[in-house]
Design an enzyme around this catalytic site. Structure first.
Site, mmCIF file in Angstrom:
data_model
loop_
_atom_site.group_PDB
_atom_site.id
_atom_site.type_symbol
_atom_site.label_atom_id
_atom_site.label_comp_id
_atom_site.label_asym_id
_atom_site.label_seq_id
_atom_site.Cartn_x
_atom_site.Cartn_y
_atom_site.Cartn_z
ATOM 1 N N HIS A 191 0.462 8.105 3.782
ATOM 2 C CA HIS A 191 1.359 7.421 4.799
ATOM 3 C C HIS A 191 2.677 7.774 4.798
ATOM 4 O O HIS A 191 3.384 7.182 5.602
ATOM 5 C CB HIS A 191 1.170 5.928 4.865
ATOM 6 C CG HIS A 191 -0.448 5.599 4.703
ATOM 7 N ND1 HIS A 191 -0.976 5.804 5.868
ATOM 8 C CD2 HIS A 191 -1.232 5.022 3.928
ATOM 9 C CE1 HIS A 191 -2.428 5.425 5.302
ATOM 10 N NE2 HIS A 191 -2.429 4.750 4.151
ATOM 11 N N ILE A 226 -0.608 9.764 8.578
ATOM 12 C CA ILE A 226 -1.398 8.686 9.477
ATOM 13 C C ILE A 226 -0.750 7.324 8.994
ATOM 14 O O ILE A 226 -0.389 7.162 7.797
ATOM 15 C CB ILE A 226 -2.844 8.941 9.479
ATOM 16 C CG1 ILE A 226 -3.518 8.687 7.844
ATOM 17 C CG2 ILE A 226 -3.207 10.146 10.018
ATOM 18 C CD1 ILE A 226 -4.837 8.621 8.149
ATOM 19 N N ASP A 269 0.902 -1.218 -0.142
ATOM 20 C CA ASP A 269 0.079 -0.019 -0.209
ATOM 21 C C ASP A 269 0.726 1.215 -0.039
ATOM 22 O O ASP A 269 1.099 1.666 1.041
ATOM 23 C CB ASP A 269 -0.995 0.057 1.365
ATOM 24 C CG ASP A 269 -1.752 1.194 1.174
ATOM 25 O OD1 ASP A 269 -1.717 2.237 0.468
ATOM 26 O OD2 ASP A 269 -2.820 1.223 2.080
ATOM 27 N N GLY A 318 -4.414 1.865 8.037
ATOM 28 C CA GLY A 318 -5.609 1.595 8.853
ATOM 29 C C GLY A 318 -5.067 -0.067 8.866
ATOM 30 O O GLY A 318 -5.314 -0.619 10.094
HETATM 31 C C1 LIG Z 1 -8.513 -1.437 -0.234
HETATM 32 C C2 LIG Z 1 -9.382 -0.290 -0.552
HETATM 33 C C3 LIG Z 1 -9.164 0.479 0.737
HETATM 34 C C4 LIG Z 1 -9.402 1.892 0.508
HETATM 35 C C5 LIG Z 1 -8.084 2.547 0.457
HETATM 36 C C6 LIG Z 1 -7.473 2.785 1.577
HETATM 37 C C7 LIG Z 1 -5.962 2.839 1.508
HETATM 38 C C8 LIG Z 1 -5.472 3.482 2.892
HETATM 39 O O1 LIG Z 1 -4.058 3.292 2.471
HETATM 40 C C9 LIG Z 1 -6.087 4.213 3.421
HETATM 41 C C10 LIG Z 1 -5.743 4.218 5.037
HETATM 42 O O2 LIG Z 1 -5.312 3.410 5.528
HETATM 43 S S1 LIG Z 1 -6.551 5.484 5.849
HETATM 44 C C11 LIG Z 1 -6.221 5.221 7.530
HETATM 45 C C12 LIG Z 1 -7.428 4.199 8.268
HETATM 46 N N1 LIG Z 1 -8.568 4.968 8.330
HETATM 47 C C13 LIG Z 1 -8.838 6.073 9.384
HETATM 48 O O3 LIG Z 1 -8.055 6.420 9.751
HETATM 49 C C14 LIG Z 1 -10.190 6.427 9.283
HETATM 50 C C15 LIG Z 1 -10.492 6.805 10.609
HETATM 51 N N2 LIG Z 1 -12.032 7.298 10.616
HETATM 52 C C16 LIG Z 1 -12.348 8.536 10.597
HETATM 53 O O4 LIG Z 1 -11.240 9.404 10.357
HETATM 54 C C17 LIG Z 1 -13.764 8.805 10.524
HETATM 55 O O5 LIG Z 1 -14.414 7.678 11.405
HETATM 56 C C18 LIG Z 1 -14.355 9.004 9.306
HETATM 57 C C19 LIG Z 1 -13.829 9.815 8.567
HETATM 58 C C20 LIG Z 1 -14.432 7.578 8.390
HETATM 59 C C21 LIG Z 1 -16.017 9.243 9.561
HETATM 60 O O6 LIG Z 1 -16.043 10.198 10.605
HETATM 61 P P1 LIG Z 1 -17.080 11.094 10.434
HETATM 62 O O7 LIG Z 1 -17.109 11.915 9.195
HETATM 63 O O8 LIG Z 1 -17.108 11.778 11.812
HETATM 64 O O9 LIG Z 1 -18.328 10.252 10.575
HETATM 65 P P2 LIG Z 1 -19.292 9.783 11.692
HETATM 66 O O10 LIG Z 1 -19.972 11.045 12.213
HETATM 67 O O11 LIG Z 1 -18.599 9.199 12.700
HETATM 68 O O12 LIG Z 1 -20.227 8.777 10.949
HETATM 69 C C22 LIG Z 1 -21.053 9.371 9.780
HETATM 70 C C23 LIG Z 1 -21.728 8.135 9.249
HETATM 71 O O13 LIG Z 1 -20.907 7.278 8.620
HETATM 72 C C24 LIG Z 1 -21.041 5.868 9.227
HETATM 73 N N3 LIG Z 1 -19.620 5.601 9.491
HETATM 74 C C25 LIG Z 1 -18.651 5.825 10.123
HETATM 75 N N4 LIG Z 1 -17.647 5.289 10.249
HETATM 76 C C26 LIG Z 1 -17.896 4.217 9.325
HETATM 77 C C27 LIG Z 1 -17.086 3.308 8.903
HETATM 78 N N5 LIG Z 1 -15.695 3.081 9.242
HETATM 79 N N6 LIG Z 1 -17.590 2.454 7.993
HETATM 80 C C28 LIG Z 1 -18.869 2.301 7.679
HETATM 81 N N7 LIG Z 1 -19.712 3.644 8.075
HETATM 82 C C29 LIG Z 1 -19.039 4.348 8.828
HETATM 83 C C30 LIG Z 1 -21.600 6.217 10.511
HETATM 84 O O14 LIG Z 1 -22.471 5.082 11.204
HETATM 85 C C31 LIG Z 1 -22.527 7.306 10.244
HETATM 86 O O15 LIG Z 1 -23.851 6.908 9.388
HETATM 87 P P3 LIG Z 1 -25.219 7.644 9.743
HETATM 88 O O16 LIG Z 1 -24.823 8.883 9.030
HETATM 89 O O17 LIG Z 1 -25.716 6.589 8.748
HETATM 90 O O18 LIG Z 1 -25.585 7.218 11.110
#
Ligand SMILES: CCCCCCC[C@@H](O)CC(=O)SCCNC(=O)CCNC(=O)[C@H](O)C(C)(C)COP(=O)(O)OP(=O)(O)OC[C@H]1O[C@@H](n2cnc3c(N)ncnc32)[C@H](O)[C@@H]1OP(=O)(O)O
Length: 311
Positions: A207, A222, A202, A225
């Site tokens: 990152h 960061i 990745d 994940g």
């Molecule tokens: C293989 C292909 C993969 C893709 C490529 C990836 C490549 C990698 O190199 C990338 C990475 O590794 S990135 C690092 C790992 N991920 C992170 O750090 C993300 C951490 N999470 C966040 O920042 C927030 O939770 C965030 C931003 C995710 C959401 O935060 P908020 O905007 O504050 O949302 P929130 O108010 O908590 O929720 C809104 C609605 O979204 C739903 N939800 C939240 N987190 C979810 C999740 N993780 N999966 C699914 N649904 C999710 C909530 O339930 C909520 O839904 P609703 O509005 O319907 O109630």
């Protein structure tokens, strides 16, 4: 009028050629924090040498590449109909699950692939989430692992709230509020953790280039994940499954807050009942000790319980 994203749900992408070597397994083990005595995952001549069971989660970005790949080229996202244009600089990994269906080999030959279909699309106030279901198969079509990976495209929009799925990851139980965890594993990640983990395939600049994370309001680099995911899987497998590579049968999380390389991860683990096939159902959360924020939520694992013994 129906939402254009209806077309995406169930869409099959062409199978993706994948493959790995023993060296890839060793590189992955180090990327997820394995230590010098973490047999059987860090030494290829150890009698029980085996892939760390969550290894297949790297394959959707690694494919069969043996060298560095360009992150924006490997997602294949633009082939999917009905979705708004994907912006890799506003995407985070939302969730990941794996179910292990048979033991993984130490290396693959030609003809291994992943069948891929879009198993769900959701739009909410924060953006669009796409779930991709991946089935790892050998040249004869035997299935080794089923995964669901979700990418969260922050800020993307169509016509409003939408949610449709054709398949879901294993369901868990919430962590008990009325009792202490059965196990707590605390481990500090290295400041170099992301530059080690990326060697598994990745190469997302998020990152390694602090300017990208700064634009995304993360204040710099960061951690992947899936690196945090691997730390938590090691914590669960060593606590409940005595580090037996075959003991982990399923492992699923939601990524709920970013982790920075160098952060300390605290994984709290509860045994919450029987899982399928003679496993124990495990619920867990992982917290960043420095900030107190939960970075892995909705954690569920199915593990064959093993007494601690010397491997
Ligand atoms: C293989 C292909 C993969 C893709 C490529 C990836 C490549 C990698 O190199 C990338 C990475 O590794 S990135 C690092 C790992 N991920 C992170 O750090 C993300 C951490 N999470 C966040 O920042 C927030 O939770 C965030 C931003 C995710 C959401 O935060 P908020 O905007 O504050 O949302 P929130 O108010 O908590 O929720 C809104 C609605 O979204 C739903 N939800 C939240 N987190 C979810 C999740 N993780 N999966 C699914 N649904 C999710 C909530 O339930 C909520 O839904 P609703 O509005 O319907 O109630």
């Amino acid at each position: 009028m129906s939402n254009p994203m209806e077309q995406a749900v169930g869409f099959q992408l062409p199978p993706q050629p994948v493959g790995w070597t023993k060296r890839d397994l060793l590189t992955y083990a180090v990327g997820i924090g394995a230590k010098k005595d973490d047999y059987p995952f860090v030494y290829e001549l150890h009698p029980q040498f085996a892939p760390f069971p969550t290894y297949p989660v790297v394959l959707s970005l690694k494919g069969d590449a043996e060298d560095v790949t360009l992150f924006s080229k490997v997602l294949g996202r633009d082939e999917i109909p009905g979705l708004p244009k994907f912006n890799p600089e506003r995407a985070v990994h939302g969730s990941m699950s794996i179910e292990l269906l048979r033991p993984l080999p130490l290396e693959t030959g030609p003809g291994w692939s992943m069948k891929r279909r879009v198993s769900g699309v959701h739009e909410n106030k924060s953006g669009i989430i796409m779930d991709l279901e991946l089935l790892l198969v050998d040249p004869e079509g035997k299935e080794y692992a089923r995964m669901i990976t979700s990418s969260f495209n922050v800020g993307a929009k169509t016509t409003g709230p939408f949610s449709k799925s054709v398949s879901s990851p294993p369901k868990g139980k919430p962590v008990p509020k009325d009792r202490k965890p059965d196990y707590v594993v605390t481990e500090k990640t290295l400041p170099e953790q992301a530059i080690l983990y990326r060697l598994s395939g990745d190469y997302n600049p998020l990152h390694i280039d602090p300017s990208i994370g700064a634009k995304m309001q993360f204040g710099g680099v960061i951690l992947h994940g899936l690196a945090t995911y691997g730390f938590a899987a090691r914590a669960v497998l060593s606590s409940v499954g005595s580090n037996d590579p075959q003991a982990l049968k399923a492992f699923s999380v939601r990524f709920t807050a970013p982790v920075k390389p160098g952060d300390t991860l605290e994984t709290s683990i509860w045994e919450v009942g029987d899982g399928p096939g003679g496993t124990v159902m495990v619920a867990f959360v992982t917290k960043v000790v420095e900030t107190g924020k939960i970075c892995l939520g909705a954690g569920v694992a199915h593990v064959v319980k093993k007494a601690k013994g010397k491997l």
